[in-house]
Design an enzyme around this catalytic site. Structure first.
Site, PDB file in Angstrom:
ATOM      1  N   CYS B 180       0.809  -1.219   0.000  1.00  0.00           N
ATOM      2  CA  CYS B 180       0.000   0.000   0.000  1.00  0.00           C
ATOM      3  C   CYS B 180       0.841   1.267   0.000  1.00  0.00           C
ATOM      4  CB  CYS B 180      -0.961  -0.038   1.178  1.00  0.00           C
ATOM      5  SG  CYS B 180      -1.930  -1.552   1.137  1.00  0.00           S
ATOM      6  N   GLU B 331      -1.303   5.351  13.339  1.00  0.00           N
ATOM      7  CA  GLU B 331      -0.965   6.600  12.653  1.00  0.00           C
ATOM      8  C   GLU B 331      -1.103   7.784  13.610  1.00  0.00           C
ATOM      9  OE1 GLU B 331      -2.914   7.112   8.882  1.00  0.00           O
ATOM     10  OE2 GLU B 331      -1.423   8.604   8.242  1.00  0.00           O
ATOM     11  N   PHE B 416       1.470  -3.419   4.160  1.00  0.00           N
ATOM     12  CA  PHE B 416       1.850  -4.765   4.602  1.00  0.00           C
ATOM     13  C   PHE B 416       3.317  -5.012   4.259  1.00  0.00           C
ATOM     14  CE2 PHE B 416      -2.552  -7.028   4.152  1.00  0.00           C
ATOM     15  CZ  PHE B 416      -2.997  -6.337   5.268  1.00  0.00           C
TER      16      PHE B 416
END
Lengths: 395, 430
Positions: B180, B331, B416
């Protein structure tokens, strides 16, 4: 001549059907009358170069980690560990934290039993689409996705060996392997990093891998023959199982930590064309011209990455014939390996350059080289696309 | 007088062309309009029957047609569209002769079920109790030469080579897969190539059209996807207490990167600057971040430092913001450490609340949107923010776009395999 920002190889992790490590490969290549290790039983009629006996836990000690990987990731992670060992980086967190990882990634290993079981059941189903959904939900192992995901070879190298400076995975068969090396060398030259771990793996003794290249009509069937000899009856690729990682660093960085390099990477060029007849030759000729004056033809050999696939291999053969240098086709020894083909050819070239001599011919079409070896050109012509030329020189 | 090199003496890299396709539409104008209106592109999957699937929604692109659907075919088509827009905007190069290399983020390529079934059909095996199909049958079917085009289509290099042929980019295209973070990695590679003087111009692109049945099942089996299928547009809920996963989505983003010297010399309009790159891999786990957040913190700090800035100068964060419980928590933890006392005051929004998670393309698409955010002075909202998560006291620009004058923004991409990339994007000083 030597400059601080030259790229040198300080560690090679090489595993193939011939065994593991630089010494095992050199011994196999220099022994009397070279014979490849072939597997003709697993998927007849395709001759394949198999995985050697290998104790994965020596580089991947945690069983939990091993369980999260299929062969392709295991082999790459193992080879990466060998390279880190050779380069004295293993267990050196300060260095590993700024080691930049570039992997040329394949992946996509499947569960072949699940595939064919589903394919068998679909035609008779009242609603095949609905059955496909049902069967995928029940038959796919959740862990397989990660165990075969392209960037997870790099991910596993980070997890198992602690390489975390950066992590890039390139895809795209042979040219991806070339660019992994090329970008590392370019970044070192420009000061965009000092220490890189670069490589790839291939584990093609699998039906889904063979299926892909069989659709392309590219596989050698039955009579295995060396790469050049097999061109007489149609050529074709005999795929090889191989993991190869190189630790590449700036000369100053290697010297600073007391490492004696194996060899230097003087140049890597990568190009492409649409493979109209003569286009690949034109690329190669231009790449060679760019090395103008940097090679002594009497002391240089070519380590060729020719795949065996007829069109590209025959054009490369004709181009090489014009150079008049001794040539060795790596794919004869270890099979053709896609992403790791170029890194592996660079590794073999580096070993030969360090030894100062070329190993004996692998087949009748190759000529001996009695003269000392001072440099090696490395070709990386992809079976479909991409033409590369590397130059390996003494450290 | 504007300098063409940064504080470290490197060529400054600017953006002179952008293009985008998402489930919100085709092109920068449509996308920006929808994004600032808080519209969602998430819808029910109609590409294939969803019987039995736990997740039945995605941000699919159904308005771009390809003759034979496959992930590489549609990825290529929408990447083409985004590239065309970006090159047109940059007004660079003759048609079919882009003067720089291509860095292309795309999903891993694998044979898909329609092709596998076509091979099974061609094998002549009846299946069922009449005759089990084996891989040897598929191999026999493959060997006749009828599937040459399928072989080519499913090479990893296929999409990149086709785009390189079409747009005449220089050299060998580099296809990137860092999960990603892929789109951000493609930008990183382009910026680095310009900074080291290898090229003056580069084309960085991310594209992803992974909504095929097996990919949906795989992500579903990892429990990564939202199962809040009804209504589809309310599924992605970044930073909300009731967030339950990401929604797969399709899209492409393209950026023409150029040294500022080169852009100024040809009088190109400069849309923004890629000022800083940061990266740090995480060795903790295949799908989870280190609990202490160290790698993502280092990643963001490196990007800010690389831009020659300090965290106080970051005025907006385009979050990775997937809407999974884990990502948003980590995050926020990372942002709290990086922004210090300003955490909670600096606006942080998630484009994914509207476009879903475009996976390999996300880093490129969200960089495009971040540039528009800086340029237009409007922060796109995080929609579906109904129930704040008390553990994440974030200003996520809830539900409504907001005007803001921002000079420097951070765009995060985490994936990932421990892949973390952050970009710092700034406005071209007027």
């Amino acid at each position: 001549m030597a400059a601080e920002r030259d790229a040198v190889i300080t560690g090679i992790g090489l595993v193939s059907s011939l065994g593991e490590g630089m010494a095992a490969h050199w011994a196999a290549l220099t022994g009397d009358a070279f014979r490849p290790v072939l597997d003709t039983e697993s998927f007849p009629p395709y001759p394949l170069h198999p995985l050697p006996p290998i104790a994965f836990e020596r580089q991947i000690p945690k069983r939990g980690d091993l369980r999260q990987m299929e062969t392709w990731q295991r082999l790459g992670t193992y080879a990466a560990g060998l390279a880190l060992d050779e380069a004295g980086l293993k267990g050196q967190p300060d260095l590993l934290q700024r080691t930049e990882l570039i992997v040329a990634a394949g992946g996509g290993e499947r569960d072949p039993a699940a595939d064919v079981s589903i394919l068998t059941d679909l035609p008779a189903a009242a609603d095949p689409e609905s059955l496909l959904n049902q069967r995928l939900l029940s038959d796919l192992r959740p862990t397989l996705f990660l165990a075969q995901l392209s960037n997870l070879l790099a991910g596993n190298i980070s997890i198992v060996h602690g390489v975390v400076g950066g992590s890039r995975s390139f895809m795209g068969e042979e040219p991806a392997g070339v660019d992994a090396v090329r970008v590392a060398v370019a970044r070192i030259a420009a000061g965009q990093g000092d220490l890189f771990l670069v490589g790839a793996a291939a584990a093609p003794v699998r039906p889904e891998v063979l299926l892909h290249y069989e659709m392309g009509g590219l596989l050698r069937k039955r009579n295995w023959a060396p790469v050049w000899a097999r061109q007489a009856d149609g050529g074709g690729m005999a795929l090889g199982t191989l993991g190869c990682f190189l630790v590449i660093e700036s000369r100053a960085h290697a010297a600073g930590r007391g490492m004696t390099p194996v060899a230097a990477i003087a140049s890597v060029a990568n190009d492409r064309c649409r493979r109209q007849p003569g286009e690949a030759t034109a690329n190669a000729t231009r790449q060679l011209a760019a090395l103008n004056g940097r090679i002594d033809p009497a002391a240089t050999a070519v380590i060729s990455g020719a795949s065996g696939a007829a069109a590209a291999t025959q054009e490369e053969r004709d181009w090489l014939a014009g150079l008049g240098m001794p040539v060795r086709a790596v794919a004869t020894a270890v099979g053709h390996t896609m992403e790791p083909a170029f890194p592996a050819a660079m590794a073999i070239a580096a070993i030969a350059v360090r030894e100062g001599r070329l190993f004996p011919p692998l087949e009748a079409a190759e000529t001996p080289m009695p003269a000392p070896l001072r440099a090696a050109l490395v070709t990386g012509w992809g079976h479909w696309r991409g033409e590369a030329l590397g130059l390996v020189t003494p450290a | 007088m504007t300098a063409d090199t940064d504080s470290q003496g490197r060529p400054i890299v600017v953006v002179t062309g952008i293009g985008v396709v998402t489930s919100l539409g085709q092109g920068v104008a449509d996308n920006w309009g929808a994004l600032t209106a808080g519209r969602s592109g998430i819808r029910r999957i109609t590409r294939f029957p969803v019987d039995g699937l736990r997740t039945t929604i995605a941000g699919t692109i159904d308005f771009v047609k390809v003759t034979e659907f496959s992930t590489p075919a549609l990825s290529e088509a929408i990447a083409s569209s985004a590239i065309e827009e970006a090159i047109g905007m940059a007004a660079i190069g003759a048609k079919g002769a882009f003067p720089g290399p291509l860095f292309l983020a795309l999903p891993p390529v694998e044979l898909e079920w329609p092709q596998r079934r076509a091979l099974a059909a061609a094998s002549g095996c009846a299946g069922g109790s009449q005759g089990a199909i084996g891989y040897s049958d598929l191999l026999r079917a493959a060997s006749g030469g009828a599937f040459k085009e399928t072989y080519r289509r499913f090479l990893f290099a296929s999409v990149g080579e086709t785009l390189a042929d079409r747009f005449g980019t220089s050299g060998v295209p580099i296809e990137v897969s860092t999960a990603c973070a892929s789109g951000a990695t493609a930008i990183q590679l382009g910026v680095e190539a310009i900074r080291r003087g290898e090229t003056e111009v580069a084309l960085s692109v991310g594209t992803d059209t992974s909504v095929n049945v097996e990919a949906v099942v795989r992500f579903s089996l990892l429990s990564a996807l939202s199962t809040r299928n009804d209504p589809p547009e309310a599924a992605v809920r970044p930073f909300s207490k009731d967030r339950d996963g990401f929604v797969m989505a399709e899209g492409a983003g393209a950026l023409v990167l150029e040294s500022r010297a080169h852009a100024r010399a040809r009088g190109a309009a400069i849309l923004g600057v890629v000022a800083g790159l940061g990266e740090m891999a995480d060795s903790f786990h295949r799908t989870r971040s280190s609990p202490d957040g160290k790698p993502i913190i280092a990643c963001m700090n490196r990007a800010i430092a690389d831009a020659g800035l300090v965290p106080d100068e970051i005025g907006y964060v385009n979050a990775h913001g997937t809407g999974t419980p884990e990502n948003d928590k980590m995050e926020w933890l990372g942002l709290s450490a990086v922004l210090g006392e300003r955490a909670g005051k600096v606006p942080v929004s998630s484009n994914k609340s509207m476009i879903g998670h475009t996976l390999s393309a996300a880093g490129a698409i969200e960089a495009v949107f971040t540039l528009l955010t800086l340029r237009n002075g409007v922060l796109p909202p995080t929609i579906n923010y109904d129930i704040p998560d008390p553990a994440l006291p974030i200003d996520c620009v809830p539900n409504l776009a907001r005007p803001a004058d921002v000079a420097a923004a951070l765009s995060n991409s985490f994936g990932f395999g421990g892949q973390n990339v952050s970009l710092v994007l700034t406005r071209e000083p007027g």
